[in-house]
Design a protein around this motif. Sequence first.
Motif, PDB file in Angstrom:
ATOM      1  N   ALA A  49       0.833  -1.209   0.000  1.00  0.00           N
ATOM      2  CA  ALA A  49       0.000   0.000   0.000  1.00  0.00           C
ATOM      3  C   ALA A  49       0.863   1.253   0.000  1.00  0.00           C
ATOM      4  CB  ALA A  49      -0.926   0.000   1.214  1.00  0.00           C
ATOM      5  N   ARG A  50       1.964   1.215   0.719  1.00  0.00           N
ATOM      6  CA  ARG A  50       2.871   2.366   0.767  1.00  0.00           C
ATOM      7  C   ARG A  50       3.490   2.611  -0.603  1.00  0.00           C
ATOM      8  NH1 ARG A  50       7.108   1.421   5.163  1.00  0.00           N
ATOM      9  NH2 ARG A  50       5.350   1.918   6.544  1.00  0.00           N
ATOM     10  N   GLU A  51       3.862   1.536  -1.272  1.00  0.00           N
ATOM     11  CA  GLU A  51       4.490   1.666  -2.591  1.00  0.00           C
ATOM     12  C   GLU A  51       3.496   2.114  -3.656  1.00  0.00           C
ATOM     13  OE1 GLU A  51       6.847  -1.150  -5.872  1.00  0.00           O
ATOM     14  OE2 GLU A  51       6.376  -1.921  -3.868  1.00  0.00           O
ATOM     15  N   ARG A  52       2.298   1.546  -3.632  1.00  0.00           N
ATOM     16  CA  ARG A  52       1.290   1.863  -4.650  1.00  0.00           C
ATOM     17  C   ARG A  52       0.645   3.228  -4.433  1.00  0.00           C
ATOM     18  NH1 ARG A  52      -2.474  -3.564  -5.083  1.00  0.00           N
ATOM     19  NH2 ARG A  52      -1.118  -4.824  -6.430  1.00  0.00           N
ATOM     20  N   GLY A  53       0.458   3.572  -3.153  1.00  0.00           N
ATOM     21  CA  GLY A  53      -0.293   4.773  -2.831  1.00  0.00           C
ATOM     22  C   GLY A  53      -1.780   4.509  -2.721  1.00  0.00           C
ATOM     23  N   TRP A  54      -2.184   3.268  -2.602  1.00  0.00           N
ATOM     24  CA  TRP A  54      -3.577   2.888  -2.410  1.00  0.00           C
ATOM     25  C   TRP A  54      -3.646   1.442  -1.934  1.00  0.00           C
ATOM     26  CZ3 TRP A  54      -5.206  -1.209  -5.516  1.00  0.00           C
ATOM     27  CH2 TRP A  54      -4.445  -1.460  -6.668  1.00  0.00           C
ATOM     28  N   SER A  55      -4.807   1.048  -1.422  1.00  0.00           N
ATOM     29  CA  SER A  55      -4.989  -0.320  -0.965  1.00  0.00           C
ATOM     30  C   SER A  55      -6.401  -0.776  -1.276  1.00  0.00           C
ATOM     31  CB  SER A  55      -4.742  -0.425   0.542  1.00  0.00           C
ATOM     32  OG  SER A  55      -4.996  -1.741   1.008  1.00  0.00           O
ATOM     33  N   THR A  82     -16.195  -5.017  -0.323  1.00  0.00           N
ATOM     34  CA  THR A  82     -14.892  -4.724  -0.925  1.00  0.00           C
ATOM     35  C   THR A  82     -14.707  -3.213  -0.959  1.00  0.00           C
ATOM     36  OG1 THR A  82     -15.129  -6.672  -2.341  1.00  0.00           O
ATOM     37  CG2 THR A  82     -13.437  -5.079  -2.958  1.00  0.00           C
ATOM     38  N   SER A  83     -13.504  -2.756  -0.644  1.00  0.00           N
ATOM     39  CA  SER A  83     -13.269  -1.311  -0.633  1.00  0.00           C
ATOM     40  C   SER A  83     -11.855  -0.989  -1.099  1.00  0.00           C
ATOM     41  CB  SER A  83     -13.499  -0.726   0.762  1.00  0.00           C
ATOM     42  OG  SER A  83     -12.564  -1.246   1.689  1.00  0.00           O
ATOM     43  N   ILE A  84     -11.692   0.228  -1.559  1.00  0.00           N
ATOM     44  CA  ILE A  84     -10.397   0.718  -2.014  1.00  0.00           C
ATOM     45  C   ILE A  84     -10.157   2.081  -1.375  1.00  0.00           C
ATOM     46  CG2 ILE A  84     -11.400   1.726  -4.123  1.00  0.00           C
ATOM     47  CD1 ILE A  84      -8.732   1.039  -5.540  1.00  0.00           C
ATOM     48  N   ALA A  85      -8.935   2.309  -0.886  1.00  0.00           N
ATOM     49  CA  ALA A  85      -8.632   3.534  -0.143  1.00  0.00           C
ATOM     50  C   ALA A  85      -7.350   4.177  -0.651  1.00  0.00           C
ATOM     51  CB  ALA A  85      -8.497   3.241   1.348  1.00  0.00           C
ATOM     52  N   ALA A 144     -13.093   3.016  -9.510  1.00  0.00           N
ATOM     53  CA  ALA A 144     -13.006   4.007  -8.434  1.00  0.00           C
ATOM     54  C   ALA A 144     -11.646   4.638  -8.210  1.00  0.00           C
ATOM     55  CB  ALA A 144     -13.470   3.360  -7.125  1.00  0.00           C
ATOM     56  N   LEU A 145     -10.551   3.989  -8.595  1.00  0.00           N
ATOM     57  CA  LEU A 145      -9.241   4.497  -8.201  1.00  0.00           C
ATOM     58  C   LEU A 145      -8.965   5.894  -8.744  1.00  0.00           C
ATOM     59  CD1 LEU A 145      -6.611   4.161  -6.725  1.00  0.00           C
ATOM     60  CD2 LEU A 145      -5.691   2.927  -8.709  1.00  0.00           C
TER      61      LEU A 145
END
Length: 277
Positions: A198-204, A215-218, A250-251
């Motif tokens: 998540a830190r590397e991508r900038g999302w989870s 299901t969720s994306i943040a 959503a991203l």
Amino acid sequence: MDHGAEEPADGRAAAPRGDYFVQSLERGIAVIKAFSAAEPELTLSEIARRTGMTRAAARRFLLTFVDLGYVAVSDRRFRLRPTVLELGFTYLTTLTLPQLATPYLVGLSEELHETASVAVLDGPDVVYVARSGGRRVMATGITVGTRLPAYASSHGRVLLAGLTDDELDAYLEQAALVPRTARTITDPTVLRERVAQARERGWSLVDQELEEGVTSIAVPVHGPSGEVFGSMNVGTHSNRHTPEQLQALALDPLTRAVQQLERDLALTGIRSDHPLR
């Protein structure tokens, strides 16, 4: 003052208390917290059982709250009155992040027809501080003020990713990684890998680890100095979108909304040592 060493109703060992500690205040708060959205009305016996008090003690607290206007009673069943919101209203009115975030959450939920929310990290949990519901209602019943374990949520993954390595180590040593569903990650090593991802991508994206079918994306929300002190997410039922579909849907809108919110935060000068942190 009452310094009794009564064990909490949830069975956990009580933390050491200082001489200043007023147990009667703690017990009064426990009475208020005994109510829930699922069970907004409770009998005296139910409240006594949930708080670990005697019926006589629970009755005194309840009748005090009735006199103060925080609790109502009818047919021997007690319920909270709207007046109880006064207890948290002063805190909520000082917050900047929820006020700034709400228009963007509304925009996301209207665009995607899903729920959108903002949360902050508070100890081992994430706390929802702003939320906008989509046209379809999710099963979780999450509202502003809801606390959920950070390890099993998309909010939590990006917020944990904003911690220093030492802070993350401390979290993983202390957190009780209890399975919420069959998919919940409870291995600290695997969880650390997901946080690093998540830190590397900038999302989870978290698929049905917190609750079956959800299901969720943040995406993390950064303050003016670059620190992570909040997160914004979009949630859906898994029967509406696969994880891949949710990411595709959503991203990008979520990232744009966060970028706009971060610009607003920079203008306000909000800091990470704000009470929300």
